[in-house]
Write a protein that holds these residues in place. Sequence first.
Motif, short mmCIF file in Angstrom:
data_model
loop_
_atom_site.label_atom_id
_atom_site.label_comp_id
_atom_site.label_asym_id
_atom_site.label_seq_id
_atom_site.Cartn_x
_atom_site.Cartn_y
_atom_site.Cartn_z
N LEU A 164 0.82 -1.20 0.00
CA LEU A 164 0.00 0.00 0.00
C LEU A 164 0.86 1.26 0.00
O LEU A 164 0.53 2.23 -0.67
N ASP A 165 1.94 1.24 0.74
CA ASP A 165 2.84 2.39 0.74
C ASP A 165 3.41 2.63 -0.65
O ASP A 165 3.51 3.77 -1.10
N THR A 166 3.76 1.55 -1.33
CA THR A 166 4.29 1.65 -2.69
C THR A 166 3.24 2.24 -3.62
O THR A 166 3.53 3.13 -4.41
N ILE A 167 2.01 1.76 -3.50
CA ILE A 167 0.94 2.27 -4.36
C ILE A 167 0.65 3.73 -4.05
O ILE A 167 0.46 4.54 -4.96
N LYS A 168 0.64 4.08 -2.77
CA LYS A 168 0.40 5.48 -2.41
C LYS A 168 1.48 6.39 -3.00
O LYS A 168 1.18 7.47 -3.50
N LYS A 169 2.71 5.93 -2.98
CA LYS A 169 3.80 6.70 -3.55
C LYS A 169 3.61 6.85 -5.06
O LYS A 169 3.75 7.94 -5.60
N GLN A 170 3.25 5.73 -5.73
CA GLN A 170 3.02 5.78 -7.17
C GLN A 170 1.85 6.70 -7.51
O GLN A 170 1.92 7.45 -8.48
N LEU A 171 0.79 6.65 -6.71
CA LEU A 171 -0.35 7.53 -6.95
C LEU A 171 0.02 9.00 -6.76
O LEU A 171 -0.43 9.85 -7.52
N ALA A 172 0.83 9.28 -5.76
CA ALA A 172 1.27 10.66 -5.55
C ALA A 172 2.08 11.16 -6.74
O ALA A 172 1.90 12.29 -7.20
#
Length: 183
Positions: A164-172
Motif C-alpha cells: 500500500l505504501d508503494t501504491i500510495k507513492k506511485q499515486l502521488a
Amino acid sequence: MAETNKPLLIKRYASRRLYNTETSDYVTLEDIALFIREGREVQIVDLKSGDDLTRQYLLQIIAEHESRGESVLPVDVLTDLVRSYTTQATSVVPQFLAASFEMLRQSQSSMMEKMTKSQPSMPAIPGLEAMQAQQAAFFKAMTGGLVGSSGPEKEDAPKAGDDLDTIKKQLAELQDKLSKIGK
C-alpha cells in the motif's frame, strides 16, 4: 511464426467481415478479444479507405461484454467518462487512464511474481489479501474515495502495508504528473 511484438493486422472488408492477415481467415469480435487477452496488440483497418478502426472495434467489444453482464466498469466510472467528453478535463483523462492502467499492470505483474515465488505448501493463496488491498487503494485513489469505499481499512492484513505504501507513492507521483499536464 508471427512476430508477436508487431500488431496483428485485421482488415475490414466492405461486407464488414474482418480478415486476419496472418492466418488468412475471417475472424469475429470474440476472436479479436481472445487475441488481446492473450497479450497480442491488434490493428483493425478499413480495406478500402485505410482508416484505422481499432478504437471503434475495441469499444464495441467492451460494450458487448458489458451488455452480457460481464461488467467491469462501474456506472459511476462510465458516467465520469461521458462527462469527460464535454468538459475541459478531456485533455487530462486519456493520460490519467493510461498511467493508471500501466500502474495496475505493473502491480499485478509484481504481485504475480511474488505469488509464484512463494512456498507452494501454503494452504491459502499467498498475497491475496495484499492484492485486494492494492486494488481497493487503487480504485479509492482513482475515484477520490467516492466509489467502492467499504469502510475503514483492515489493520490485520498481512504484508499489505508495504504494498500500500508503494501504491500510495506511485499515486502521488501520478497526481504530480497529472497536475503538471493540466497546467
